[in-house]
Design a protein around this motif. Structure first.
Motif, PDB file in Angstrom:
ATOM      1  N   GLY A 517     -26.484 -67.074 -58.090  1.00  0.00           N
ATOM      2  CA  GLY A 517     -27.156 -65.837 -57.395  1.00  0.00           C
ATOM      3  C   GLY A 517     -26.358 -64.847 -57.226  1.00  0.00           C
ATOM      4  N   GLY A 518     -25.072 -64.522 -57.724  1.00  0.00           N
ATOM      5  CA  GLY A 518     -24.256 -63.775 -57.030  1.00  0.00           C
ATOM      6  C   GLY A 518     -24.306 -62.390 -58.013  1.00  0.00           C
ATOM      7  N   ASP A 519     -23.022 -61.874 -57.963  1.00  0.00           N
ATOM      8  CA  ASP A 519     -22.832 -60.424 -58.728  1.00  0.00           C
ATOM      9  C   ASP A 519     -21.852 -60.731 -59.875  1.00  0.00           C
ATOM     10  OD1 ASP A 519     -24.317 -59.168 -56.645  1.00  0.00           O
ATOM     11  OD2 ASP A 519     -22.776 -59.261 -55.549  1.00  0.00           O
ATOM     12  N   GLY A 520     -22.321 -60.078 -60.937  1.00  0.00           N
ATOM     13  CA  GLY A 520     -21.193 -60.275 -62.103  1.00  0.00           C
ATOM     14  C   GLY A 520     -19.800 -59.450 -61.614  1.00  0.00           C
ATOM     15  N   ILE A 521     -19.847 -58.201 -61.179  1.00  0.00           N
ATOM     16  CA  ILE A 521     -18.755 -57.789 -60.745  1.00  0.00           C
ATOM     17  C   ILE A 521     -18.709 -57.047 -59.313  1.00  0.00           C
ATOM     18  CG2 ILE A 521     -17.115 -55.653 -61.444  1.00  0.00           C
ATOM     19  CD1 ILE A 521     -17.815 -56.077 -64.409  1.00  0.00           C
ATOM     20  N   VAL A 522     -17.754 -57.303 -58.600  1.00  0.00           N
ATOM     21  CA  VAL A 522     -17.940 -56.550 -57.270  1.00  0.00           C
ATOM     22  C   VAL A 522     -16.408 -55.785 -57.170  1.00  0.00           C
ATOM     23  CG1 VAL A 522     -17.406 -57.394 -54.668  1.00  0.00           C
ATOM     24  CG2 VAL A 522     -19.010 -58.612 -56.254  1.00  0.00           C
ATOM     25  N   VAL A 523     -16.869 -54.653 -56.622  1.00  0.00           N
ATOM     26  CA  VAL A 523     -15.884 -53.421 -56.366  1.00  0.00           C
ATOM     27  C   VAL A 523     -15.972 -53.009 -54.998  1.00  0.00           C
ATOM     28  CG1 VAL A 523     -14.696 -51.358 -56.651  1.00  0.00           C
ATOM     29  CG2 VAL A 523     -15.805 -52.765 -58.718  1.00  0.00           C
ATOM     30  N   GLU A 524     -15.197 -53.538 -54.049  1.00  0.00           N
ATOM     31  CA  GLU A 524     -15.281 -53.541 -52.603  1.00  0.00           C
ATOM     32  C   GLU A 524     -13.809 -52.574 -51.987  1.00  0.00           C
ATOM     33  OE1 GLU A 524     -15.981 -56.346 -48.733  1.00  0.00           O
ATOM     34  OE2 GLU A 524     -16.259 -57.058 -50.724  1.00  0.00           O
ATOM     35  N   ASN A 525     -14.282 -51.685 -51.080  1.00  0.00           N
ATOM     36  CA  ASN A 525     -13.224 -51.074 -50.563  1.00  0.00           C
ATOM     37  C   ASN A 525     -11.892 -50.666 -51.360  1.00  0.00           C
ATOM     38  OD1 ASN A 525     -11.793 -50.076 -47.867  1.00  0.00           O
ATOM     39  ND2 ASN A 525     -11.058 -52.126 -47.536  1.00  0.00           N
ATOM     40  N   CYS A 526     -12.271 -50.242 -52.345  1.00  0.00           N
ATOM     41  CA  CYS A 526     -11.103 -49.830 -53.266  1.00  0.00           C
ATOM     42  C   CYS A 526     -10.799 -48.034 -53.290  1.00  0.00           C
ATOM     43  CB  CYS A 526     -11.538 -49.975 -54.909  1.00  0.00           C
ATOM     44  SG  CYS A 526     -11.309 -51.782 -54.920  1.00  0.00           S
ATOM     45  N   ALA A 527      -9.742 -47.602 -52.836  1.00  0.00           N
ATOM     46  CA  ALA A 527      -9.324 -46.419 -52.826  1.00  0.00           C
ATOM     47  C   ALA A 527      -8.863 -45.716 -54.087  1.00  0.00           C
ATOM     48  CB  ALA A 527      -8.666 -45.965 -51.706  1.00  0.00           C
ATOM     49  N   GLY A 528      -8.615 -46.463 -55.005  1.00  0.00           N
ATOM     50  CA  GLY A 528      -7.653 -46.063 -55.981  1.00  0.00           C
ATOM     51  C   GLY A 528      -8.486 -45.985 -57.191  1.00  0.00           C
ATOM     52  N   MET A 529      -7.954 -45.870 -58.515  1.00  0.00           N
ATOM     53  CA  MET A 529      -8.751 -45.934 -59.751  1.00  0.00           C
ATOM     54  C   MET A 529      -9.328 -47.086 -60.189  1.00  0.00           C
ATOM     55  SD  MET A 529      -9.048 -42.205 -59.849  1.00  0.00           S
ATOM     56  CE  MET A 529      -9.875 -42.523 -61.492  1.00  0.00           C
ATOM     57  N   VAL A 530     -10.604 -47.415 -60.343  1.00  0.00           N
ATOM     58  CA  VAL A 530     -11.070 -48.640 -60.887  1.00  0.00           C
ATOM     59  C   VAL A 530     -11.979 -48.300 -62.111  1.00  0.00           C
ATOM     60  CG1 VAL A 530     -12.300 -50.705 -60.737  1.00  0.00           C
ATOM     61  CG2 VAL A 530     -11.035 -49.839 -58.648  1.00  0.00           C
ATOM     62  N   THR A 531     -11.764 -48.674 -63.279  1.00  0.00           N
ATOM     63  CA  THR A 531     -12.302 -48.561 -64.759  1.00  0.00           C
ATOM     64  C   THR A 531     -12.773 -49.791 -65.163  1.00  0.00           C
ATOM     65  OG1 THR A 531     -11.162 -46.531 -65.093  1.00  0.00           O
ATOM     66  CG2 THR A 531     -11.978 -47.299 -67.029  1.00  0.00           C
ATOM     67  N   ILE A 532     -14.347 -49.705 -65.278  1.00  0.00           N
ATOM     68  CA  ILE A 532     -14.965 -50.933 -66.091  1.00  0.00           C
ATOM     69  C   ILE A 532     -15.219 -50.451 -67.377  1.00  0.00           C
ATOM     70  CG2 ILE A 532     -16.648 -52.800 -65.838  1.00  0.00           C
ATOM     71  CD1 ILE A 532     -14.660 -52.749 -63.588  1.00  0.00           C
ATOM     72  N   ASP A 533     -14.630 -50.774 -68.458  1.00  0.00           N
ATOM     73  CA  ASP A 533     -14.891 -50.184 -69.701  1.00  0.00           C
ATOM     74  C   ASP A 533     -15.414 -51.079 -70.552  1.00  0.00           C
ATOM     75  OD1 ASP A 533     -14.827 -48.244 -71.457  1.00  0.00           O
ATOM     76  OD2 ASP A 533     -12.519 -47.834 -71.712  1.00  0.00           O
ATOM     77  N   GLY A 534     -16.672 -51.072 -70.960  1.00  0.00           N
ATOM     78  CA  GLY A 534     -17.108 -52.071 -71.890  1.00  0.00           C
ATOM     79  C   GLY A 534     -17.426 -53.503 -71.388  1.00  0.00           C
ATOM     80  N   GLY A 535     -17.904 -54.410 -72.142  1.00  0.00           N
ATOM     81  CA  GLY A 535     -18.061 -55.669 -71.680  1.00  0.00           C
ATOM     82  C   GLY A 535     -19.287 -56.164 -71.400  1.00  0.00           C
TER      83      GLY A 535
END
Length: 673
Positions: A517-535
């Protein structure tokens, strides 16, 4: 005296004596009666006895048609038996084997003396006293044979060592190639042996007993490849072979060790026979005994962290299974990276490990302090959970470090992990991870990693040991995660957290399937560049699941990510500078919001939302703290959200969505500025 037929018979492949008019032919099988007229005769003139030399066979013999296989011998004249016996019994030119001729039974073969044939293969037995030879062959010799070995070496001839046990207590140096026959054993009681022109021996058989890399030297230019089995099957044998030869080979067998095996030499290859870690053929290094509690099975690299040139350079390993055969001591520090690894990789430069597998360790591969290295098609499994009251911390791949290496701004520099996998770990805690990248991550590329049935797929945490985000100029936290398969995950397929302003994260074309019952992707406390491209990420559960959850982050792009059957497609909270263009779909009703925003600012949101009628309660929902953002609603299907005519494409908790509040554009037609 043994009986032989007279020479007036057809010559066969066998042993002969003398020139054409006096030849001895040794023929296997029954012989006629031993008479004066038909007895064994070695027909040779006295002049031949006087003139025959060790240099070769007499001219008359060489030219004789009777010495070619299949021809008829000439008539012979008997000679005195006593004289013949004396001549055969005396070694030396024109005596002994120099009087016996031989021809190979093949077309074109030339006649030779037996002495000439034996000169082709000198052996150390030529230099061992007669009284000791039988004992050597039976393994019963107790004396130091090093003096006789030195005499053999001094002959400066290529040498053969026949089967037998040879005990050496002194130094020996061979300057010509040496070949060991199966069954030859060299047992050391002292001294050092050197093979300056290399050796040859059958694989899979131990030749040297009691020797290590300090007491034996083999020229690797003459013998570039060697077998571990020549030295034994323990850790000392593996290390000795690795240190001597450019290529050290391990056979399809078990090598049981009681301590960590050190592979730390530059410009080397260590090659196993692959197979299965569970014993179905192949190469296995099995760590047994007390060391299983807290020691790696293999240390790959020198462990150096300060000087690149002190690392093991171009050290490539392939086809080896490591096995931990015993209970382990769990990490008392409570930190995942402190669990015991199967492969501890550090101080490693421009190198590769491929087609290896670890069985039974809490961490399969721990990688720290490497430069331009590759892990290719490596895997592992942990079938049994740890004990002792502490978490097991199962982690297939543990990559990173809590300090930079070699003066760089990362623990690893240019690390590539390709086509690797984990077969899973037994449930011993609720935090099993397929791949864990931590701390001073450095430049790391993960391609086509595959895992299943763990709590976490790939978990990236850029915090230091105290849990604080590392300064932007202290670490380059650059990671690429592409085309991975993260299947049947229970908590989160991809996690990115605590990354600094200099971080550059790209996740492209990944597949994730949630079994919990969780999350597919987690982005937490990130100050840089995060790119989720497709998938493509899919959930099989209901009740609070989210395709991607973003909290306390900035600079996150989600482009073309497909989120299927989650309760919330994309959730963002207390974040800014987001660019969200996902594809969100449900195959049934019960969805909350395709995109859910709380405290989001300066962001662009334009999802593609689909599903059966009423699949979603809302297309995009905002809380009162969300501001300064734009929303593209054209891609939200009218029927996919509840309400009439897509009225709930955009839902604002602060009040109704009107032209006065959101601008002049019509919500139904698509754009709200």
């Amino acid at each position: 005296m043994a009986r032989f037929r007279a020479a007036s018979v057809r010559v066969r492949q066998g042993w002969q004596l003398g020139p054409s008019l006096s030849a001895l032919v040794l023929v296997a099988g029954p012989t006629p009666a031993f008479t004066q007229s038909n007895r064994m005769a070695i027909m040779k003139r006295r002049s031949f006895l006087a003139s025959a030399g060790a240099a070769g066979i007499p001219a008359a013999l060489a030219q004789s048609s009777s010495m070619v296989a299949g021809t008829q011998a000439s008539p012979v004249t008997p000679i005195n038996e006593s004289e013949l016996s004396q001549a055969l019994a005396q070694p030396g030119p024109g005596r002994g084997a120099g009087l016996v001729a031989w021809v190979r039974g093949k077309a074109g073969a030339m006649a030779r003396t037996v002495a000439d044939v034996l000169d082709d293969t000198p052996t150390v037995m030529d230099f061992v006293p007669f009284a000791e030879r039988a004992k050597v062959r039976e393994g019963e010799s107790q004396i130091d044979l090093s003096a006789f070995f030195r005499a053999a070496a001094a002959s400066d001839l290529p040498m053969v060592v026949p089967a037998g046990t040879y005990r050496l207590g002194g130094d020996v140096r061979f300057t010509q190639p040496v070949r060991f026959m199966p069954g030859a054993r060299i047992e050391r009681s002292g001294g050092r042996i050197e093979f300056a022109a290399g050796i040859d021996a059958a694989p899979g058989r131990q030749v040297f007993f009691g020797y290590d890399s300090a007491s034996i030297a083999i020229d690797p230019k003459a013998t570039p490849e060697g077998w571990v089995d020549w030295f034994g099957t323990d850790a000392d044998a593996i290390e000795t072979c690795h240190r001597i030869f450019h290529v050290a080979r391990l056979g399809p067998r078990d090598y049981t060790v009681s301590r960590t095996v050190m592979l730390d030499r530059s410009h080397r290859m260590v090659v196993g026979s692959r197979g299965s870690a569970e014993g179905a053929g192949g190469t296995r290094i099995i760590l047994a005994g007390p060391a299983t509690a807290s020691s790696p099975v293999v240390q790959l690299g020198t462990g150096e962290r300060s000087k690149v040139l002190s690392c093991a350079r171009r050290l490539n390993v392939s086809g080896i299974n490591t096995v931990r055969d015993g209970a382990i001591r769990t990490a008392s520090s409570g930190r995942r990276e402190d669990a015991v690894p199967g492969w501890n990789i550090a101080g490693w430069y421009e190198s590769r490990i491929e087609d290896c597998f670890d069985f039974g360790s809490p961490i399969h591969y721990k990688v720290d302090a490497t430069v331009a290295c590759t892990l290719l098609r490596c895997g592992g499994v942990r079938p049994k959970a740890g004990g002792g009251g502490a978490p097991d911390f199962y982690t297939a791949f543990c990559i990173g470090g809590h300090s930079p290496s070699f003066g760089f701004i990362g623990a690893n520099a240019s690390l590539s992990v390709e086509h690797c996998s984990t077969a899973g770990g037994s449930a011993g805690d609720a935090s099993r991870v397929g791949m864990y990248l931590y701390g001073y991550i450095g430049d790391t590329w993960v391609e086509k990693f595959e895992m299943s049935q763990l709590e976490f797929g790939i978990y990236v945490d850029g915090a230091d040991r105290q849990g604080h985000t590392i300064g932007a100029y202290s670490a380059h936290q650059d990671v690429r995660v592409n085309d991975c398969i993260l299947d049947a995950v229970r908590t989160a397929c991809l996690t990115f957290r605590n990354l600094n302003e200099g971080a550059g994260i790209q996740a492209r074309g990944n597949y994730g399937a949630m079994a919990g019952g969780g999350d597919g992707i987690v982005v937490e406390n990130c100050a840089g560049m995060v790119t989720i491209d497709g998938g493509d990420f899919i959930s099989s559960k209901r009740g609070g699941t989210r395709g991607i959850r973003i909290t306390r982050s900035s600079g996150v792009q989600v482009r073309g990510l497909a989120c299927r059957d989650f309760d919330v497609g994309v959730s963002a909270e207390n974040s800014k500078l987001l660019h969200l263009t996902p594809l969100v779909r449900r195959s049934g009703g019960g969805g909350r919001s395709a995109v859910e925003l709380k405290g989001v600012a300066q962001s662009t949101v334009a999802p593609m939302v689909s599903g059966p009628k009423g699949a979603w309660n809302a297309g995009v929902s905002l809380d009162a703290a969300t501001s300064d953002s734009s929303f593209g609603l054209t891609g939200i299907g009218d029927d996919a959200v509840e309400g009439q005519g897509g009225a709930r494409k955009l839902v604002d908790a602060a009040g109704p969505v009107t032209a006065q509040r959101f601008g002049k554009a019509n919500v139904r037609s698509g754009l709200v500025d």
